[in-house]
Write a protein that holds these residues in place. Structure first.
Motif, short mmCIF file in Angstrom:
data_model
loop_
_atom_site.label_atom_id
_atom_site.label_comp_id
_atom_site.label_asym_id
_atom_site.label_seq_id
_atom_site.Cartn_x
_atom_site.Cartn_y
_atom_site.Cartn_z
N GLY A 291 0.82 -1.20 0.00
CA GLY A 291 0.00 0.00 0.00
C GLY A 291 0.85 1.25 0.00
O GLY A 291 1.83 1.34 0.74
N LEU A 292 0.49 2.20 -0.84
CA LEU A 292 1.11 3.52 -0.84
C LEU A 292 0.30 4.38 0.11
O LEU A 292 -0.92 4.48 -0.03
CB LEU A 292 1.11 4.11 -2.25
N LEU A 293 0.97 4.98 1.07
CA LEU A 293 0.29 5.73 2.13
C LEU A 293 0.74 7.18 2.12
O LEU A 293 1.93 7.47 2.09
CB LEU A 293 0.61 5.09 3.49
N ALA A 294 -0.22 8.08 2.17
CA ALA A 294 0.07 9.51 2.22
C ALA A 294 0.69 9.88 3.56
O ALA A 294 0.53 9.17 4.55
CB ALA A 294 -1.22 10.30 2.00
N ALA B 283 -0.12 11.46 6.09
CA ALA B 283 -1.28 12.02 6.80
C ALA B 283 -1.70 11.04 7.88
O ALA B 283 -1.56 9.82 7.71
CB ALA B 283 -2.43 12.24 5.82
N PRO B 284 -2.23 11.55 8.99
CA PRO B 284 -2.65 10.65 10.08
C PRO B 284 -3.62 9.56 9.65
O PRO B 284 -3.59 8.45 10.19
CB PRO B 284 -3.30 11.61 11.08
N ALA B 285 -4.47 9.81 8.67
CA ALA B 285 -5.43 8.79 8.21
C ALA B 285 -4.72 7.57 7.62
O ALA B 285 -5.32 6.49 7.55
CB ALA B 285 -6.37 9.40 7.17
N SER B 286 -3.47 7.70 7.24
CA SER B 286 -2.72 6.57 6.69
C SER B 286 -2.49 5.47 7.72
O SER B 286 -2.35 4.30 7.34
CB SER B 286 -1.39 7.05 6.12
N VAL B 287 -2.46 5.84 8.99
CA VAL B 287 -2.30 4.82 10.04
C VAL B 287 -3.51 3.88 10.01
O VAL B 287 -3.36 2.66 10.03
CB VAL B 287 -2.11 5.47 11.42
N ARG B 288 -4.70 4.43 9.93
CA ARG B 288 -5.92 3.63 9.85
C ARG B 288 -5.92 2.78 8.57
O ARG B 288 -6.29 1.61 8.58
CB ARG B 288 -7.15 4.54 9.91
N LEU C 225 4.95 2.06 13.13
CA LEU C 225 5.88 2.43 12.05
C LEU C 225 5.30 3.50 11.14
O LEU C 225 6.01 4.44 10.75
CB LEU C 225 6.28 1.19 11.25
N VAL C 226 4.04 3.39 10.79
CA VAL C 226 3.43 4.39 9.92
C VAL C 226 3.30 5.72 10.66
O VAL C 226 3.55 6.78 10.09
CB VAL C 226 2.07 3.91 9.37
N THR C 227 2.95 5.68 11.94
CA THR C 227 2.89 6.91 12.73
C THR C 227 4.23 7.62 12.72
O THR C 227 4.31 8.84 12.51
CB THR C 227 2.45 6.61 14.18
N ALA D 289 5.02 10.61 1.49
CA ALA D 289 4.34 9.33 1.34
C ALA D 289 5.29 8.19 1.69
O ALA D 289 6.51 8.31 1.56
CB ALA D 289 3.82 9.18 -0.08
N CYS D 290 4.72 7.08 2.14
CA CYS D 290 5.51 5.91 2.47
C CYS D 290 4.85 4.69 1.83
O CYS D 290 3.71 4.75 1.38
CB CYS D 290 5.66 5.74 3.98
#
Length: 153
Positions: free
Chosen positions: A20-23, A25-30, A59-61, A70-71
């Motif tokens: 998954g490509l994650l922005a 942004a805090p919503a990426s943790v969810r 880790l995402v946080t 992005a991560c």
């Protein structure tokens, strides 16, 4: 023995993979937690879901707070073991900190260290960093055969 230089499970060596490509942004943790909850039960790794959700959350946080871009989250598994890695372009080195009793943060890598069978950080030649982890009782990931630095190049 620990994976070195961000080793990644080759798709042919594992039963399942997810990415998954994650922005930044805090919503990426969810979003990352949802990916784990959606994928791992179908891999036969139901017993690893809770620990994997906590590790990925931490880790995402960290990537959102400190990476600033992005991560990418990658997971691979064979039904017994899960190998995960989170790439972010930040140059800062993750480090465990001592958090006071009243601190509201600073325990993320302590949680990762307590839950993962093994974990570490690698530095791809192309830049950024990869924080990897292994769950499922083995200290060396199942089917590790490709350098993550090549995969993220």
């Amino acid at each position: 023995m620990s994976p070195q230089n961000g080793l990644l499970m080759a798709r042919s060596d594992v039963a399942r993979t997810a990415e998954g490509l994650l922005a930044a942004a805090p919503a990426s943790v969810r979003e990352a937690r949802s990916l784990v909850r959606r994928e791992l039960p179908g891999w036969g790794a139901e017993d690893l879901v809770d620990d994997c959700v906590l590790i990925v959350s931490e880790l995402v946080t960290n990537a959102v707070r400190h990476g600033g871009a992005a991560c990418v989250l990658r997971l691979g598994g064979d039904g017994v073991q899960v190998y995960g890695e989170l790439f972010d372009p930040g140059r800062g080195a993750p480090r465990m900190r001592e958090a006071g009793m009243d601190a509201t943060g600073g325990r993320g890598l302590q949680i990762v260290d307590a839950l993962a069978d093994d974990w570490g950080v690698s530095w791809p030649e192309s830049g950024g960093k990869i924080v990897w982890f292994v769950l499922g009782g083995r200290s060396v990931p199942y089917g590790v055969s490709q350098h993550a630095s090549d995969a993220f190049a």
